[in-house]
Design an enzyme around this catalytic site. Structure first.
Site, PDB file in Angstrom:
ATOM      1  N   HIS A  31     -67.899 -47.147 -11.714  1.00  0.00           N
ATOM      2  CA  HIS A  31     -68.587 -45.841 -11.791  1.00  0.00           C
ATOM      3  C   HIS A  31     -67.777 -44.751 -11.069  1.00  0.00           C
ATOM      4  O   HIS A  31     -68.357 -43.786 -10.560  1.00  0.00           O
ATOM      5  CB  HIS A  31     -69.996 -45.905 -11.187  1.00  0.00           C
ATOM      6  N   SER A  69     -47.181 -24.837 -15.536  1.00  0.00           N
ATOM      7  CA  SER A  69     -48.076 -23.813 -16.070  1.00  0.00           C
ATOM      8  C   SER A  69     -47.285 -22.520 -16.236  1.00  0.00           C
ATOM      9  O   SER A  69     -46.424 -22.209 -15.412  1.00  0.00           O
ATOM     10  CB  SER A  69     -49.237 -23.599 -15.103  1.00  0.00           C
ATOM     11  N   LYS A  82     -48.217 -25.560 -10.417  1.00  0.00           N
ATOM     12  CA  LYS A  82     -48.791 -26.627 -11.248  1.00  0.00           C
ATOM     13  C   LYS A  82     -47.753 -27.609 -11.782  1.00  0.00           C
ATOM     14  O   LYS A  82     -46.671 -27.233 -12.183  1.00  0.00           O
ATOM     15  CB  LYS A  82     -49.537 -26.024 -12.459  1.00  0.00           C
ATOM     16  N   GLU A  95     -52.367 -36.477 -21.110  1.00  0.00           N
ATOM     17  CA  GLU A  95     -53.424 -35.716 -21.786  1.00  0.00           C
ATOM     18  C   GLU A  95     -53.222 -35.710 -23.300  1.00  0.00           C
ATOM     19  O   GLU A  95     -54.174 -35.835 -24.070  1.00  0.00           O
ATOM     20  CB  GLU A  95     -53.469 -34.285 -21.249  1.00  0.00           C
TER      21      GLU A  95
END
Ligand code: ARG
Length: 471
Positions: A166, A287, A293, A300
């Protein structure tokens, strides 16, 4: 849309007065995508040409001429992209393309090759050959990703981390155990690919358009010439069956699902909150706005692309549902999304393997998380069980210990023995000794568990299974 009087070299023009509507004509053509089947089409043509000789359609010399012409066509198509594009512009599909090229090479002899056969069986045969090769290629790509995980697991033997369920800290595990879990999921995809290749392993040639072959062609000879181990059992089924494509897409969907879950692990672990891994520059992007970043775009994109792989499976299932038995033109829709799914999976696997191999694990952060005393609560319950306390009661006692610690603002492992004994007299002076990550890990020495010796055995076992799978 005006329609012109026909004067073309279509494969089926005899009964038609006018050429098809231009929009429809473009709509029904498949050469743009089925030209990918060309090497298989040529292989089937070669096998067919040879099989036409013993039944008296071709002389030995005609076979020779046809085989030589097919070789020239294959070579030119592979090396002369301008010709392929120009000559293919008015080919309806890959079958039409080869026949046109053959006629150009051989004159009227080129028209003889299609004797007794149909594009319906050709396309089914070409597609089966494609999938057999594709499954092998994908299997190697899966094995490479598994090897990348195995290599990291071997490098990091002994590093503990906080195992979670979880997404909550649960029990300590070894990082290698975690990496092997990812490796196991991908390993299960290998037999699925092999089974898809097996279901493609039957040769439809000799099935005709639907009813079979009138010239008593030697189906077995063609099948073995093409590397199939058998012929299909029913001509009607042979031209309508695409289960082998479904099987392949299911195997690809399995891989995509596994990769997507693995991707989620690395995206999370690369976040500042976890900071368990540092992804290499090679597999990250920045970025355009925020200079600090470093984004896990490789993972992804892998996660994102899984959608179209599953979609390809659903698309084919939907196309096949409700089709009457026999060949229907709907079946032309089987190829494009499967080709894309195959290409995408192979790209995803290559990027995944590279991203895994170049990831550096933040051993300090992993160890720190593994030292969270909460992770040892189950060990405390197990301690009480060994002292004869029934597990449910032990669970309750440890819960009370944790609450007591929370209330006094202490870590529960720092509570004095007297406090613990107030909650259960079964706590003894030996309690604190065994309460650490190392003994918690060592206790899980069942096979498949996270004890170092079990993990070492699991590595050897996985390596030998991969060898057996031929991966
Ligand atoms: N291009 C077709 C396909 O991919 C094969 C041609 C069969 N066409 C036909 N009219 N029977 O399925």
């Amino acid at each position: 849309m005006p329609t012109a009087k026909r004067k073309d070299d279509r494969l089926w023009g005899g009964r038609f007065d006018t050429a098809p509507n231009a929009h429809f004509d473009a709509f029904q053509r498949s050469f743009a995508f089925d030209q990918r089947l060309l090497p298989y089409e040529i292989a089937v043509d070669r096998a067919w040409a040879k099989a036409l000789e013993p039944i008296g359609i071709f002389t030995a010399y005609e076979v020779q001429l046809t085989l030589a012409a097919l070789d020239r066509i294959a070579k030119r198509a592979a090396t002369d992209s301008e010709w392929l594009e120009h000559f293919g512009a008015d080919a309806e599909d890959v079958h039409h393309f080869v026949e046109k090229a053959l006629v150009e090479e051989l004159g009227p002899l080129g028209w003889k090759l299609h004797t007794g056969r149909s594009r319906n069986e050709l396309v089914a045969t070409d597609f089966r050959l494609f999938i057999r090769a594709a499954a092998k290629q994908t299997q190697h790509a899966v094995a490479a990703a598994v090897q990348a995980l195995l290599a990291q697991a071997k490098t990091h033997l002994g590093v503990p981390m906080a195992g979670m369920t979880h997404t909550q800290h649960a029990q300590p595990i070894l990082l290698s155990h975690f990496l092997l879990a990812q490796a196991e999921s991908l390993t299960r995809d290998i037999p699925r690919l092999q089974s898809a290749a097996q279901s493609a392993d039957a040769c439809p040639m000799g099935s005709g358009a639907l009813a079979g072959n009138s010239f008593n062609i030697n189906r077995e000879a063609i099948a073995s010439d093409l590397g199939f181990s058998k012929v299909t059992a029913n001509s009607l089924d042979a031209v309508s069956d695409r289960d082998f494509a479904l099987d392949y897409l299911f195997a690809l969907s399995g891989i995509a699902t596994h990769l997507s879950r693995i991707a989620e692990d690395y995206v999370l672990f690369a976040s500042q909150e976890f900071a368990y891994v540092q992804l290499s520059d090679e597999y990250s992007t920045g970025s355009s706005l925020m200079p600090q970043k470093k984004n896990p775009d490789s993972w992804e994109l892998i996660r994102g692309k899984s959608g179209r792989i599953t979609a390809a499976l659903l698309a084919l299932l939907t196309t096949l549902k409700g089709l009457p038995t026999s060949y229907q033109r709907d079946l032309q829709e089987d190829k494009e999304s499967l080709f894309t799914a195959h290409d995408q999976i192979n790209a995803m696997l290559a990027v995944a393997a590279g991203a895994i191999s170049t990831t550096s694990f933040r051993v300090d952060r992993l160890r720190q998380a593994a030292s969270n005393p909460v992770l040892l609560a189950t060990e405390a319950a197990d301690y009480l069980v060994r002292k004869g306390v029934p597990f449910r009661q032990a669970h309750d006692i440890v819960g009370k210990v944790l609450r007591e610690a929370e209330q006094t603002g202490k870590s529960w492992v720092d509570l004095p023995l007297e406090t613990l004994q107030q909650l259960s007299p079964s706590f003894g002076p030996d309690f604190a000794d065994g309460l650490n990550v190392i003994s918690a890990l060592a206790a899980k020495k069942v096979s498949g568990g996270t004890a170092p010796e079990s993990v070492r055995a699991a590595i050897t076992d996985l390596e030998s299974r991969l060898l057996k799978l031929g991966a």
